[in-house]
Motif scaffolding. Structure first.
Motif, PDB file in Angstrom:
ATOM      1  N   LEU A  91       0.876  -1.125   0.022  1.00  0.00           N
ATOM      2  CA  LEU A  91      -0.034   0.003   0.059  1.00  0.00           C
ATOM      3  C   LEU A  91       0.899   1.302  -0.109  1.00  0.00           C
ATOM      4  O   LEU A  91       0.454   2.186  -0.675  1.00  0.00           O
ATOM      5  CB  LEU A  91      -0.775  -0.076   1.184  1.00  0.00           C
ATOM      6  CG  LEU A  91      -1.790  -1.071   1.321  1.00  0.00           C
ATOM      7  CD1 LEU A  91      -2.864  -1.142   2.490  1.00  0.00           C
ATOM      8  CD2 LEU A  91      -2.921  -0.919   0.037  1.00  0.00           C
ATOM      9  N   THR A 106      -3.402   4.275   2.009  1.00  0.00           N
ATOM     10  CA  THR A 106      -3.033   3.795   3.128  1.00  0.00           C
ATOM     11  C   THR A 106      -3.828   4.558   4.256  1.00  0.00           C
ATOM     12  O   THR A 106      -3.463   5.596   4.399  1.00  0.00           O
ATOM     13  CB  THR A 106      -1.683   3.870   3.552  1.00  0.00           C
ATOM     14  OG1 THR A 106      -0.784   3.058   2.467  1.00  0.00           O
ATOM     15  CG2 THR A 106      -1.288   3.098   4.796  1.00  0.00           C
ATOM     16  N   GLY A 205      -8.421  -0.757  -1.326  1.00  0.00           N
ATOM     17  CA  GLY A 205      -7.483  -1.339  -0.127  1.00  0.00           C
ATOM     18  C   GLY A 205      -7.630  -2.975   0.113  1.00  0.00           C
ATOM     19  O   GLY A 205      -6.737  -3.518   0.303  1.00  0.00           O
TER      20      GLY A 205
END
Length: 225
Positions: A91, A106, A205
């Motif tokens: 990330l 992130t 994510g």
């Protein structure tokens, strides 16, 4: 009906066998067939626990490890930790690519997602349905609450309550997703995403974390030490 009458005669037989010395015969008592309980009937029995013992054991058990769980092996510790390191590293690399556009993938809730996916992959919160439905829904609720109520305690409280209701209603409880509305409301750098926040950075994510989770689960099952 005949069986009940026969039963009544058997019950009252000792009372009706009177000595012949009585001058006046006694009338046998009436038998109410409705009050007779069939021989093969089952009675419900209720057991009431003592109030002094209720809740005593769970109160102390909550402060101790599970007795049924076996101690984790070294591989059970190493692989989830390595997966979390790899997830944050990947990330972070994506953040470097997205830096010119002023966005970042992130966020703190993804750290909690790593704990759920890598440490407890069999838990309900680690189900893919729970994770993506909760991530998308709760993030959208946070953006909606901010657009209507603006920043402040009222928006945070309303968004969190709505997010909890949404996860329960859709049966998609995923604890890390509950922090997404608060993150958006208090994070000024995320406001420009508006409702795109429902897909980025949370849901996007999670796609990366799911790929790493598959690797972690494979290593835990096949490379034990």
């Amino acid at each position: 009906m005949m069986a009940a009458a026969h039963l009544c005669n058997q019950v009252l037989a000792p009372q009706t066998q009177l000595p012949s010395l009585h001058l006046f015969p006694l009338r046998p008592p009436k038998c109410d067939f409705r009050s007779l309980t069939p021989l093969n009937s089952t009675k419900r029995r209720f057991h009431i626990a003592s109030s002094s013992n209720v809740g005593a054991a769970p109160l102390w058990e909550n402060w101790a490890p599970e007795n049924t769980s076996k101690p984790p092996s070294l591989s059970d510790i190493i692989w989830p930790s390595a997966g979390a390191f790899a997830a944050m590293a990947l990330l972070g690399k994506i953040d470097q690519i997205l830096a010119p556009k002023g966005v970042s993938i992130t966020i703190a809730p993804l750290g909690a997602v790593c704990a759920v996916l890598f440490a407890t992959p069999a838990s309900p919160g680690a189900r893919k349905y729970n994770m993506f439905v909760a991530q998308i829904g709760c993030a959208a609720i946070g953006a909606l609450a901010f657009s209507i109520l603006g920043p402040g305690w009222l928006a945070r409280s309303t968004a969190l309550a709505a997010a909890m209701a949404f996860m329960i209603f859709t049966r998609s409880v995923h604890p890390p997703a509950a922090s997404l509305p608060l993150l958006f409301i208090d994070g000024a750098k995320l406001h420009h995403l508006n409702f795109w926040y429902a897909l980025f950075p949370g849901a996007a994510g999670c796609i990366v974390l799911c790929l790493i989770q598959e690797m972690v689960c494979y290593l835990k099952d096949n490379l034990k030490f």
